[in-house]
Motif scaffolding. Structure first.
Motif, mmCIF file in Angstrom:
data_model
loop_
_atom_site.group_PDB
_atom_site.id
_atom_site.type_symbol
_atom_site.label_atom_id
_atom_site.label_comp_id
_atom_site.label_asym_id
_atom_site.label_seq_id
_atom_site.Cartn_x
_atom_site.Cartn_y
_atom_site.Cartn_z
ATOM 1 N N LEU A 85 38.691 22.606 37.027
ATOM 2 C CA LEU A 85 39.327 22.237 36.264
ATOM 3 C C LEU A 85 40.524 21.468 36.822
ATOM 4 C CD1 LEU A 85 37.787 22.373 32.904
ATOM 5 C CD2 LEU A 85 36.379 21.423 34.802
ATOM 6 N N SER A 86 40.425 20.207 37.188
ATOM 7 C CA SER A 86 42.069 19.927 38.084
ATOM 8 C C SER A 86 42.203 18.946 37.602
ATOM 9 C CB SER A 86 41.993 19.791 38.732
ATOM 10 O OG SER A 86 40.843 18.579 40.124
ATOM 11 N N GLY A 87 43.690 18.468 37.052
ATOM 12 C CA GLY A 87 44.103 17.298 36.971
ATOM 13 C C GLY A 87 44.708 17.198 35.424
ATOM 14 N N ASP A 88 44.023 16.477 34.354
ATOM 15 C CA ASP A 88 44.658 17.673 32.763
ATOM 16 C C ASP A 88 43.214 18.158 32.403
ATOM 17 O OD1 ASP A 88 45.604 17.894 30.669
ATOM 18 O OD2 ASP A 88 45.226 15.789 29.760
ATOM 19 N N PRO A 89 43.288 19.819 32.685
ATOM 20 C CA PRO A 89 41.735 19.742 32.283
ATOM 21 C C PRO A 89 42.105 20.097 30.808
ATOM 22 C CG PRO A 89 43.820 22.032 33.215
ATOM 23 C CD PRO A 89 44.527 19.895 32.824
ATOM 24 N N LEU A 90 42.396 20.421 29.983
ATOM 25 C CA LEU A 90 42.418 20.258 28.517
ATOM 26 C C LEU A 90 41.536 19.558 27.779
ATOM 27 C CD1 LEU A 90 45.751 22.311 27.529
ATOM 28 C CD2 LEU A 90 44.068 23.283 27.964
ATOM 29 N N SER A 91 42.009 18.253 28.515
ATOM 30 C CA SER A 91 41.383 17.408 28.061
ATOM 31 C C SER A 91 40.120 16.966 28.549
ATOM 32 C CB SER A 91 42.460 15.357 28.806
ATOM 33 O OG SER A 91 42.096 15.443 29.619
ATOM 34 N N GLN A 92 39.734 17.638 28.919
ATOM 35 C CA GLN A 92 37.765 17.855 29.497
ATOM 36 C C GLN A 92 37.437 18.779 29.075
ATOM 37 O OE1 GLN A 92 38.140 17.902 34.261
ATOM 38 N NE2 GLN A 92 40.130 17.627 34.501
ATOM 39 N N LEU A 93 37.849 19.255 27.970
ATOM 40 C CA LEU A 93 37.479 20.129 27.264
ATOM 41 C C LEU A 93 36.520 19.893 25.965
ATOM 42 C CD1 LEU A 93 39.791 23.710 27.030
ATOM 43 C CD2 LEU A 93 37.702 23.192 28.523
ATOM 44 N N THR A 94 35.447 19.796 25.939
ATOM 45 C CA THR A 94 34.835 19.460 24.924
ATOM 46 C C THR A 94 33.407 20.915 24.425
ATOM 47 O OG1 THR A 94 32.523 18.874 26.979
ATOM 48 C CG2 THR A 94 33.943 17.268 26.506
ATOM 49 N N ALA A 95 32.960 20.344 23.267
ATOM 50 C CA ALA A 95 32.346 21.582 22.788
ATOM 51 C C ALA A 95 31.143 21.840 23.781
ATOM 52 C CB ALA A 95 31.219 20.858 21.273
ATOM 53 N N ALA A 96 30.576 21.058 24.451
ATOM 54 C CA ALA A 96 29.598 21.718 25.084
ATOM 55 C C ALA A 96 29.682 21.782 26.592
ATOM 56 C CB ALA A 96 28.783 20.161 26.135
ATOM 57 N N ARG A 97 30.997 21.950 27.131
ATOM 58 C CA ARG A 97 31.814 22.158 28.136
ATOM 59 C C ARG A 97 32.431 24.001 27.972
ATOM 60 N NH1 ARG A 97 34.750 18.768 32.038
ATOM 61 N NH2 ARG A 97 33.081 18.795 33.124
ATOM 62 N N LEU A 98 32.713 23.986 26.991
ATOM 63 C CA LEU A 98 33.412 25.368 26.243
ATOM 64 C C LEU A 98 31.943 26.375 26.099
ATOM 65 C CD1 LEU A 98 36.369 24.615 23.934
ATOM 66 C CD2 LEU A 98 36.208 25.131 25.900
ATOM 67 N N ARG A 99 30.893 25.642 26.112
ATOM 68 C CA ARG A 99 29.929 26.917 25.891
ATOM 69 C C ARG A 99 29.115 27.112 27.143
ATOM 70 N NH1 ARG A 99 28.165 22.989 21.353
ATOM 71 N NH2 ARG A 99 26.704 21.798 23.284
ATOM 72 N N ALA A 100 29.435 26.040 27.844
ATOM 73 C CA ALA A 100 29.003 26.066 29.240
ATOM 74 C C ALA A 100 29.661 27.163 29.863
ATOM 75 C CB ALA A 100 28.854 25.321 30.140
ATOM 76 N N PHE A 101 30.756 27.310 29.272
ATOM 77 C CA PHE A 101 31.597 28.198 29.936
ATOM 78 C C PHE A 101 31.622 29.996 29.051
ATOM 79 C CE2 PHE A 101 35.389 24.961 30.683
ATOM 80 C CZ PHE A 101 34.502 24.751 32.397
ATOM 81 N N GLY A 102 30.466 29.106 28.065
ATOM 82 C CA GLY A 102 30.732 30.932 27.540
ATOM 83 C C GLY A 102 31.376 31.581 26.818
ATOM 84 N N VAL A 103 32.504 30.345 25.991
ATOM 85 C CA VAL A 103 33.496 30.940 25.147
ATOM 86 C C VAL A 103 32.823 30.499 23.941
ATOM 87 C CG1 VAL A 103 35.011 29.683 23.543
ATOM 88 C CG2 VAL A 103 35.001 28.909 26.741
ATOM 89 N N ALA A 104 32.862 31.532 22.613
ATOM 90 C CA ALA A 104 32.167 31.913 21.641
ATOM 91 C C ALA A 104 32.457 30.591 20.601
ATOM 92 C CB ALA A 104 32.960 32.869 20.867
ATOM 93 N N PRO A 105 31.524 30.563 19.986
ATOM 94 C CA PRO A 105 31.055 29.386 19.355
ATOM 95 C C PRO A 105 32.729 29.030 17.843
ATOM 96 C CG PRO A 105 29.177 29.815 19.416
ATOM 97 C CD PRO A 105 30.142 31.129 20.097
ATOM 98 N N THR A 106 32.589 29.636 17.564
ATOM 99 C CA THR A 106 33.564 29.953 16.884
ATOM 100 C C THR A 106 35.446 29.726 17.641
ATOM 101 O OG1 THR A 106 33.213 31.964 15.388
ATOM 102 C CG2 THR A 106 35.681 31.378 14.856
ATOM 103 N N ILE A 166 39.723 28.423 32.801
ATOM 104 C CA ILE A 166 39.403 27.170 33.474
ATOM 105 C C ILE A 166 40.053 26.952 34.763
ATOM 106 C CG2 ILE A 166 41.259 24.862 33.388
ATOM 107 C CD1 ILE A 166 42.045 25.100 30.229
ATOM 108 N N ARG A 167 40.797 28.207 35.344
ATOM 109 C CA ARG A 167 41.515 27.951 37.031
ATOM 110 C C ARG A 167 39.726 28.081 37.161
ATOM 111 N NH1 ARG A 167 46.214 29.438 34.618
ATOM 112 N NH2 ARG A 167 45.356 32.080 34.847
ATOM 113 N N SER A 168 39.217 29.122 36.887
ATOM 114 C CA SER A 168 37.675 29.831 37.421
ATOM 115 C C SER A 168 37.194 28.467 37.807
ATOM 116 C CB SER A 168 36.891 31.136 36.420
ATOM 117 O OG SER A 168 36.939 30.964 35.616
ATOM 118 N N ARG A 169 37.286 27.636 36.852
ATOM 119 C CA ARG A 169 35.853 26.956 36.960
ATOM 120 C C ARG A 169 36.178 25.580 37.890
ATOM 121 N NH1 ARG A 169 30.735 27.756 34.456
ATOM 122 N NH2 ARG A 169 31.430 30.160 33.533
#
Length: 294
Positions: free
Chosen positions: A40-61, A35-38
């Motif tokens: 994201l500021s403010g409340d970063p966890l509320s900004q996490l979506t399936a699409a954003r996590l995929r874009a970050f390279g997080v494994a689907p599971t 999250i820090r490397s990307r």
């Protein structure tokens, strides 16, 4: 509690659900770095979506696991209400009251959340940890009691696991002489009633029962929270007192002293770098490398 702290609780705590599969400390560390490397500021966890996590390279599971954990606001609210009714409250690593010693010594692998009952200000006090076997020889029980008595008299908070044996001998003596104690129990925090001058704390949740894994993990917290650690008695290659002391010596969690009672356990720890203490007259006088207190 801030939104970021709520996010830590959602991601890292089961919240009473045995099937929740919260993130491990290492997974939470890696997510925070991502999250820090990307940026994201403010409340970063509320900004996490399936699409954003995929874009970050997080494994689907793992992405699905993260989103499931974050979607538990109602469970979190109920869990914290029950905790508050019992005098229990959470401390996340984002909170200024979180124990600085654990943060410094374990870094990002320190527990993301501690649940506490008692005054968290005790975390910041000078501390002496006492560990040891459950079945003590008389002279070793006397050593543990002396450690607790001196802790109270010299202004140290006693840190232990609250177990039968060395822990309770030292704890009872400390409290009887007007001292304070920080206890990391290996069983459910909710089973320990509030006591004056005692802070109970447990990683991850307040309802977890005893497990060997949790018991071994809390041994590390005890050694980290103490400025110094006293071993009243141990058996070589056996039990949590031995395992925690060897881990301390390996990682340098705190200065380690052992009652030099001539036993194989004491000799083995001293051979690994612990300082032997034959007679305990002052905690303030303890210094690494001494052969004995005279």
């Amino acid at each position: 509690m801030t939104a970021a702290e709520e996010g830590v609780l959602l991601l890292c705590c089961a919240l009473g659900d045995p099937h929740a599969q919260p993130l491990t400390a290492a997974q939470f560390r890696d997510l925070g770095r991502l999250i820090r490397s990307r940026g994201l500021s403010g409340d970063p966890l509320s900004q996490l979506t399936a699409a954003r996590l995929r874009a970050f390279g997080v494994a689907p599971t793992l992405a699905d696991q993260i989103l499931r954990l974050l979607d538990r606001q109602a469970r979190l609210s109920a869990y914290l209400r029950t905790a508050a009714d019992r005098g229990i409250y959470p401390l996340t690593r984002l909170n200024a009251a979180y124990p600085a010693r654990l943060r410094a010594k374990a870094g990002f692998l320190s527990p993301p959340v501690l649940f506490c009952r008692g005054d968290s200000a005790l975390f910041a006090k000078p501390s002496i940890a006492v560990v040891g076997s459950r079945r003590l020889r008389p002279e070793n029980a006397a050593f543990a009691r002396q450690a607790g008595t001196l802790a109270a008299q010299e202004g140290f908070t006693l840190v232990s696991g609250g177990a039968v044996g060395a822990d309770q001998e030292a704890q009872s003596a400390c409290l009887a002489h007007g001292g304070n104690a920080v206890i990391f129990p290996a069983d459910a925090l909710s089973s320990h009633p509030a006591l004056e001058h005692v802070l109970y704390c447990s990683a991850g949740g307040y309802e977890y029962g005893f497990s060997t894994r949790r018991a071994l993990a809390r041994n590390g917290f005890i050694h980290m929270q103490g400025d110094r650690t006293l071993v009243a008695q141990c058996t070589p290659e056996m039990g949590g007192s031995w395992a925690g002391s060897v881990e301390n010596l390996r990682h340098g969690y705190s200065e380690l002293f052992v009652f030099d009672d001539g036993s194989p356990g004491a000799r083995a720890l001293m051979a690994r770098g612990a300082t032997g203490v034959s007679r305990l007259e002052s905690i303030n006088a303890l210094s690494p490398g001494q052969l004995r207190l005279l």
